[in-house]
Design a protein around this motif. Structure first.
Motif, short mmCIF file in Angstrom:
data_model
loop_
_atom_site.label_atom_id
_atom_site.label_comp_id
_atom_site.label_asym_id
_atom_site.label_seq_id
_atom_site.Cartn_x
_atom_site.Cartn_y
_atom_site.Cartn_z
N GLY A 83 0.81 -1.22 0.00
CA GLY A 83 0.00 0.00 0.00
C GLY A 83 0.84 1.26 0.00
O GLY A 83 0.39 2.31 0.46
N VAL A 84 2.06 1.17 -0.49
CA VAL A 84 2.89 2.37 -0.60
C VAL A 84 2.33 3.25 -1.72
O VAL A 84 2.11 2.76 -2.83
N GLY A 85 2.08 4.50 -1.43
CA GLY A 85 1.49 5.40 -2.43
C GLY A 85 2.48 5.74 -3.52
O GLY A 85 3.67 5.49 -3.39
N VAL A 86 1.96 6.34 -4.60
CA VAL A 86 2.81 6.70 -5.72
C VAL A 86 3.95 7.62 -5.28
O VAL A 86 5.11 7.43 -5.62
N SER A 87 3.60 8.60 -4.47
CA SER A 87 4.63 9.57 -4.08
C SER A 87 5.69 8.90 -3.22
O SER A 87 6.88 9.14 -3.39
N ASP A 88 5.26 8.02 -2.31
CA ASP A 88 6.23 7.32 -1.47
C ASP A 88 7.11 6.38 -2.28
O ASP A 88 8.31 6.28 -2.05
N TYR A 89 6.45 5.72 -3.23
CA TYR A 89 7.22 4.78 -4.05
C TYR A 89 8.37 5.50 -4.76
O TYR A 89 9.51 5.06 -4.73
N TYR A 90 8.04 6.67 -5.35
CA TYR A 90 9.10 7.37 -6.08
C TYR A 90 10.09 8.06 -5.17
O TYR A 90 11.29 7.97 -5.37
N LEU A 148 5.14 18.04 0.41
CA LEU A 148 5.57 17.58 -0.90
C LEU A 148 4.88 16.27 -1.25
O LEU A 148 4.51 16.02 -2.38
N LYS A 149 4.69 15.43 -0.22
CA LYS A 149 4.04 14.15 -0.44
C LYS A 149 2.65 14.34 -1.03
O LYS A 149 2.25 13.66 -1.96
N ILE A 150 1.93 15.28 -0.43
CA ILE A 150 0.56 15.51 -0.90
C ILE A 150 0.57 16.12 -2.28
O ILE A 150 -0.21 15.74 -3.15
N ARG A 178 1.98 14.16 -6.67
CA ARG A 178 1.37 13.72 -7.91
C ARG A 178 0.89 14.88 -8.79
O ARG A 178 1.27 14.94 -9.97
N PRO A 179 0.14 15.83 -8.23
CA PRO A 179 -0.26 16.97 -9.06
C PRO A 179 0.93 17.72 -9.63
O PRO A 179 0.93 18.13 -10.80
N LEU A 180 1.97 17.86 -8.80
CA LEU A 180 3.16 18.59 -9.24
C LEU A 180 3.79 17.90 -10.45
O LEU A 180 4.11 18.54 -11.46
N ILE A 181 3.96 16.58 -10.34
CA ILE A 181 4.56 15.83 -11.44
C ILE A 181 3.71 15.97 -12.70
O ILE A 181 4.24 16.18 -13.80
#
Ligand SMILES: Nc1ncnc2c1ncn2[C@@H]1O[C@H](COP(=O)(O)OP(=O)(O)OP(=O)(O)O)[C@@H](O)[C@H]1O
Ligand SMILES: [Mg+2]
Lengths: 572, 339
Positions: free
Chosen positions: A176-183, A290-292, A295-298
Motif C-alpha cells: 500500500g505504498v502510495g505513488v509519491s512514497d514509491y518514487y 511535498l508528499k501531498i 502527484r499533481p506537481l509531477i
C-alpha cells in the motif's frame, strides 16, 4: 596475440584522428613553446566573460534538463498504459539536429511576430528582444539548449526508473505504498546514478555545443559567445590560431573534469549491477507537503514540459507550409489556416546536393564505425580492455573544438579539403568512441557460453566472433549503426570547416557541404536568404529537410534506439 | 590413458577452487566427477576443455601435453549445463557447427549432421531452431553437436539437470548407451550421486577442490575413504552414530575396531522386525517400492530402509538388528577404519 586484431584498428584510428589532432591543438596553442596565447587568455577581461557564458549555458542546460526530464520520466514510469507513446513524444526533439532546432527557434523568438513574446504578453510581462538584447541572448540560447537536452535526460532517467526490479514495485503496491512514497523513497533513490549520469551527459554535451550558439548568435557578438564559438571564430575567422587553440584547451580541461566524473559513475554502476538488485535502505525524508503535492506537481510539470518539447516541432511544420502573409498576424496565428508547399518544394530542390553528400557520408561513416567498433568493443567486454573503454568515454566527452583544428590541418596537408572522404575519415572521431561504449555494454549483456561453445566447436577466437557473436549481437549492432548515422547527419562544425562548396554532381565528387551547412545558410542574419520572400517558410522547410530523414529513421527503429540510448547516451 | 590431470591447481582470486588434482581417465571409460555445489566440478571440466587456464599442473589429452592448446585445438566435445545451443541457427546448423569450423563443405557437414541426428532420434527437429524444440531434444542436439566431430574426450557438465525427473531417468540410460556405442572417453560431471553410481565406470568425489576418492561405484559405496564420501554417496544418507551409544543403546553384531570415533550405518543395514535393538517409529516416508522409516533411539535418529511387508505406523515400537556389511567405522579425523 590474436586478440590485438580485435581492438588495434579502432585504437589506431583513435590515435590518428583523435589523439594526434588533440596533440596538434596543444602544440599549436603554444607554437615553439611560446605561451603568449595563454598569457593573453588569462589576462584578457573577455575570457571571464566567455567562461561565464559557457557556465551559464552548460549548467543551465543540464540542471533544467535533468529536473524536467526526471519529472517527465516519473510521469511516464507511473503510467500503466501509454508509456511508449509518451516516450516517443518526449524523444522527438532529440532526433532533430541542433542546427534545425536553432533555425526554428529563431522564428519563435521573433521580436514582432514570434510566439515566445506572445506568451510573455499573455503572462503579463513586457515583450523582449530575445536574440537582440545582448544581456538576454545567453539565456535565450540556453532555453533552446534545455529544449534539446531534456529528451536525453528523460531517456536515461526513465531507463534508471524502469530498472527497479519488478518485485520491488509489486511489493510496494501490496504494502500500500502510495505513488509519491514509491518514487521518493524507493525508485528515485535507486535511480540515483542514472540521474547523475543524465546530468553529466547533458552537461558535457552542452559544454561542447557549438551549433546552437553559432546559429543563434546574431551578429557574431563576442559578448554573448560561449567557448566553442570563440575557438571557432578565433581560429577560422580572426586567424588567431594559437589564441583560439588556447581557448579550446581551457574548454577541454574543464570538460575533462566532468568526463572523469562520468567515467567514475559508469564504473560504479557496473559494480552495483554485479552486487545484485536488493532494495537499498536509502530513504529520502520528504516533507509532508511535498508528499501531498507530489502527484499533481509531477503531472503539471510533465504537461508543461511536453508542451515545451512539442510546440517547436509543431511550429516548424506550421511555418514551413504556410504563405508568408499568415506569419504577420499579431497575436501570432498558432493553427493551420492555409497551406502552401511552394517554398518547401523550392527549398528541398535547393537542398539536393547537400542531402546527397550527407546521405553518402553518413552511410559510409556508419559502416566504418561498425567495422572498427564491433570487434574493439568486444575486446573491451571480454578481454577486459578497460582502458579502451575509458579512452572512448573520454574522447566521447570532449567537445568537437578539441579536434577540429588538428583534423583540418591534417586534411589540408593531404589535400582532401572539400571532399566526401574528408568527412568520412573524420566523423568517426565522434561516432567511434560512442559505438565502442554502447556496444561493449551490449556484449556484456550477452551470455559468454555461446562463444565458449564456439571455441569448443573448433572456431578460432576471430572466427567465433564473426560467426557466432556478431549474429547474436545483431540488435546492438543495428542500434549502434543507426545512431552513428544519426550522429553523422547532425554534425555541423566539421563540414563547416572542412567543406567549401556544395556537391557539384561530378565524379570523383567534389564539394562536400552537408545538410547542416545548408541549414546554417538560412541563418537569416548571416548569409541572407537565397530563395526570396517567405523567410519563415524557408527556415521551417530547411529545418524539416534536415530533420525529417533522421526522424523517420529514428521512429522506424525506436525499439533499437531506445535500447541503445539506455546503455550509453549520445551526443547530438 | 586418454585424459590425465597432473597436480592441477586453480585459483579465482583468493579462492582455491582446484587443489592438486591427480586424475587418469582411460580410453573409452565413463568417468564421473561428483561433488556438492561449488566443489569445483565445472571448473575442472573447463580446465580440461581449455576454457579456463590452470595456475599449476598439467593437462594431457590422448597422451599429449595440452596446457597451451586453445579449446579449438584440443578436439574435445562438451555439453554445457544450459546446452549453449546457438539460438539463431537451426538444429542442423548447430550440429554441423564443429564440422563447419573444421572447414568441411557445408552440404557434407549438413549430411553428417543429419546422420548424427538420426542416430540420436532427433531427425524430425533438424530444420527447427533450438527455441522451438523440447528440453529433451535440446539435450540431444547438444550431445550430437559434441559427438559429431569425433572428439578425443567427451565432457558433460550436468547434462541432465535441466530435464524433468521422468526424462532424466531415461536420458541417463541414453547417455550411457551412447557412450558405449561411440566407445568414447567421457568425463561426466554431476552433483547427483545416484546418477553417477548408476552410469559410471569409475567415480571421483570432489569436495572444496580436493579429490577425496576415486573408484568404481561399488568401491565408493562399499568402501568410502572417509565420512564425507560415505555421507555423500547413497540415499537415504548414512546414519552416523556416536561411539557413546555403541554397545550400550545400540547393539552391533561385531565390536568396533580400536580408534573408532563414529559408526556409520547404511539405512538398508537396519533390518526391522526382530533383533537386539528397540526403537520408536517417528515417521515414515512412502516412495513406492520402498519406505524410509525414521526411528528414535533415546534421542539418536536413525533412518532405515524398509522393503517388504506392512509399513510400521508412527508411534509404534519396533525391534531391529544391524547387518554387519552395512556398518563402517571412522576415526577422529573422519577416515574410515579398515578391519
Ligand atoms: N569465473 C569465476 N570467477 C570467480 N569465481 C568462480 C568463477 N567460476 C567459479 N568460481 C567459484 O569457484 C567455485 C567452484 O565453482 P564451480 O562452478 O566449479 O563449482 P561446481 O562444482 O560446478 O558447482 P555447481 O554444482 O553449483 O555447478 C565456486 O565457489 C564458484 O563461486
Ligand atoms: Mg557446475
Amino acid at each position: 596475440m590474436a586478440e590485438r586484431i580485435f581492438y588495434f584498428p579502432a585504437f589506431f584510428y583513435l590515435v590518428l584522428f583523435a589523439i594526434v589532432p588533440f596533440g596538434l591543438s596543444i602544440y599549436f596553442s603554444a607554437p615553439s613553446g611560446e605561451l603568449s596565447s595563454y598569457v593573453t587568455l588569462f589576462s584578457s577581461s573577455q575570457t571571464l566573460r566567455f567562461l561565464e557564458n559557457t557556465f551559464i549555458f552548460s549548467f543551465g542546460s543540464a540542471i533544467f534538463a535533468v529536473v524536467l526530464g526526471t519529472a517527465l520520466a516519473i510521469f511516464v514510469d507511473s503510467l500503466v498504459r501509454g508509456r511508449r507513446l509518451f516516450s516517443l513524444l518526449a524523444y522527438l526533439p532529440y532526433t532533430i539536429p541542433f542546427t534545425a532546432a536553432a533555425l526554428v527557434w529563431i522564428t519563435i523568438y521573433d521580436p514582432i511576430n514570434g510566439p515566445a513574446d506572445y506568451l510573455l504578453r499573455l503572462l503579463g510581462f513586457h515583450a523582449v528582444d530575445w536574440l537582440g538584447q545582448p544581456s538576454l541572448v545567453i539565456y535565450s540560447v540556453t532555453i533552446v539548449s534545455i529544449w534539446t537536452s531534456i529528451p536525453l535526460a528523460f531517456l536515461v532517467v526513465l531507463a534508471g526508473l524502469s530498472s527497479v526490479p519488478a518485485h520491488l514495485k509489486e511489493a510496494a503496491k501490496v504494502d500500500g505504498v502510495g505513488v509519491s512514497d514509491y518514487y521518493t523513497s524507493i525508485a528515485v533513490p535507486m535511480a540515483k546514478s542514472a540521474i547523475l549520469t543524465a546530468f553529466l551527459l547533458t552537461l558535457i554535451i552542452a559544454f561542447g555545443n557549438f551549433d546552437l550558439p553559432y546559429i543563434l548568435n546574431e551578429g557574431y557578438s563576442y559578448a554573448v559567445a560561449t567557448l566553442p564559438l570563440v575557438v571557432y571564430f578565433q581560429i577560422f575567422y580572426a586567424n588567431e590560431v594559437a589564441q583560439g587553440l588556447a581557448s579550446g584547451i581551457i574548454l577541454t580541461a574543464i570538460v575533462s573534469i566532468f568526463s572523469y566524473l562520468l567515467i567514475r559513475v559508469t564504473l560504479s554502476q557496473g559494480k552495483i549491477g554485479k552486487r545484485g538488485s536488493g532494495a537499498t535502505g536509502a530513504r529520502l525524508s520528504v516533507p509532508r507537503a511535498l508528499k501531498i503535492a507530489f502527484r499533481p506537481l509531477i503531472y503539471v510539470v510533465s504537461a508543461l514540459t511536453l508542451l515545451f518539447l512539442l510546440f517547436p516541432v509543431y511550429w516548424m511544420g506550421l511555418i514551413a507550409t504556410r504563405p508568408d502573409s499568415l506569419n504577420l498576424y499579431n497575436p501570432p496565428l498558432l493553427w493551420p489556416k492555409a497551406a502552401s508547399i511552394i517554398t518547401f518544394v523550392a527549398t528541398a530542390v535547393q537542398a539536393e546536393p547537400y542531402l546527397i553528400t550527407t546521405f553518402v557520408v553518413s552511410l559510409a561513416v556508419m559502416a566504418l564505425t561498425l567495422i572498427l567498433a564491433a570487434p574493439a568493443a568486444f575486446a573491451v567486454a571480454r578481454r577486459r580492455k578497460r582502458w579502451l573503454l575509458f579512452l572512448s568515454i573520454y574522447l566521447f566527452s570532449l567537445p568537437s573544438t578539441t579536434f577540429v583544428f588538428g583534423a583540418y590541418y591534417m586534411i589540408y596537408k593531404v589535400g582532401l579539403l572539400n571532399t566526401w572522404i574528408a568527412l568520412i575519415l573524420t566523423y568517426p572521431i565522434f561516432t567511434l568512441p560512442f559505438a565502442i561504449w554502447t556496444l561493449s555494454n551490449f556484449y556484456n549483456s550477452l551470455p559468454k557460453t555461446f562463444e565458449e561453445a564456439a571455441h569448443i566447436d573448433g572456431y578460432s577466437p576471430i572466427r567465433a566472433f564473426y560467426r557466432v557473436v556478431m549474429p547474436l549481437a545483431r540488435p546492438g549492432l543495428f542500434a549502434t549503426a543507426l545512431l552513428s548515422f544519426v550522429f553523422s547527419w547532425h554534425l555541423l562544425l566539421f563540414p563547416l570547416v572542412l567543406s567549401e562548396t556544395p556537391y557539384q554532381f561530378n565524379f570523383p565528387p567534389t564539394g562536400s557541404f552537408a545538410v547542416t551547412n545548408f541549414a546554417a545558410l538560412f541563418d537569416p542574419t548571416s548569409f541572407g536568404s537565397t530563395v526570396g520572400a517567405n523567410l519563415w517558410a524557408q527556415v521551417g522547410s530547411a529545418g524539416i529537410i534536415v530533420a525529417v530523414p533522421v526522424i523517420v529513421l529514428a521512429l522506424a527503429a525506436q525499439n533499437y534506439l531506445l535500447k541503445g540510448l539506455y546503455s550509453g547516451g549520445t551526443k547530438g | 590413458m586418454s585424459v590425465a590431470l597432473r597436480g592441477l591447481n586453480k585459483k579465482f582470486g583468493d579462492l582455491q577452487v582446484l587443489k592438486d588434482i591427480e586424475l587418469e581417465v582411460s580410453k573409452g571409460e565413463l568417468f564421473s566427477v561428483v561433488g556438492p555445489s561449488g566443489s569445483g566440478k565445472t571448473t575442472l571440466l573447463r580446465v580440461v576443455a581449455g576454457l579456463e587456464t590452470q595456475d599449476g599442473g598439467h593437462v594431457y589429452i590422448d597422451g599429449k601435453l595440452s596446457d597451451t592448446l586453445t579449446p579449438a585445438k584440443r578436439n574435445v566435445g562438451m555439453v554445457f549445463q544450459n546446452y549453449a545451443l546457438y539460438p539463431n541457427k537451426t538444429v542442423a546448423e548447430n550440429i554441423a557447427s564443429p564440422l563447419l569450423a573444421k572447414g568441411v563443405a557445408r552440404s557434407k557437414a549438413l549430411d553428417e549432421a543429419a546422420e548424427m541426428a538420426k542416430r540420436l532420434g532427433i531427425e524430425m527437429a533438424l530444420d527447427r531452431k533450438p527455441g522451438e524444440i523440447s528440453g529433451g531434444q535440446q539435450q540431444r542436439v547438444a550431445l550430437a553437436r559434441a559427438l559429431v566431430k569425433k572428439p578425443t574426450a567427451f565432457l558433460l557438465d550436468e547434462p541432465l539437470s535441466n530435464l524433468d525427473a521422468q526424462l532424466r531417468f531415461s536420458a541417463r540410460k541414453f547417455v550411457k548407451e551412447l557412450q558405449r556405442d561411440f566407445g568414447i572417453t567421457t568425463i561426466y560431471v554431476t552433483h547427483d550421486q545416484a546418477e553417477a553410481l548408476s552410469i559410471s565406470d569409475r567415480i571421483a568425489i570432489l569436495d572444496m577442490g580436493v579429490i577425496l576418492q576415486v573408484g568404481t561405484p561399488m568401491e565408493i559405496y562399499r568402501e568410502p575413504a572417509n565420512e564425507f564420501v560415505a555421507n555423500f554417496i547413497g540415499y537415504p544418507p548414512l546414519n552416523t552414530v556416536r561411539m557413546g551409544l555403541v554397545g550400550k543403546s545400540i547393539q552391533f553384531t561385531h565390536s568396533p575396531p580400536p580408534g573408532a570415533e563414529h559408526a556409520g550405518i547404511r539405512p538398508e543395514a537396519i533390518v526391522l522386525g526382530g533383533g537386539p535393538n528397540r526403537a520408536k517409529v517417528i515417521s515414515t516416508e512412502f516412495s513406492g517400492r520402498e519406505s524410509v522409516v525414521y526411528l528414535d533411539m533415546q534421542g539418536q535418529e536413525l533412518r532405515a530402509l524398509f522393503r517388504n511387508g506392512k509399513v510400521p505406523s508412527e508411534g509404534e515400537t519396533i525391534d531391529f538388528s544391524i547387518a554387519e556389511e552395512g556398518v563402517m567405522w571412522f576415526d577422529a579425523k573422519g577416515m574410515r577404519l579398515v578391519g
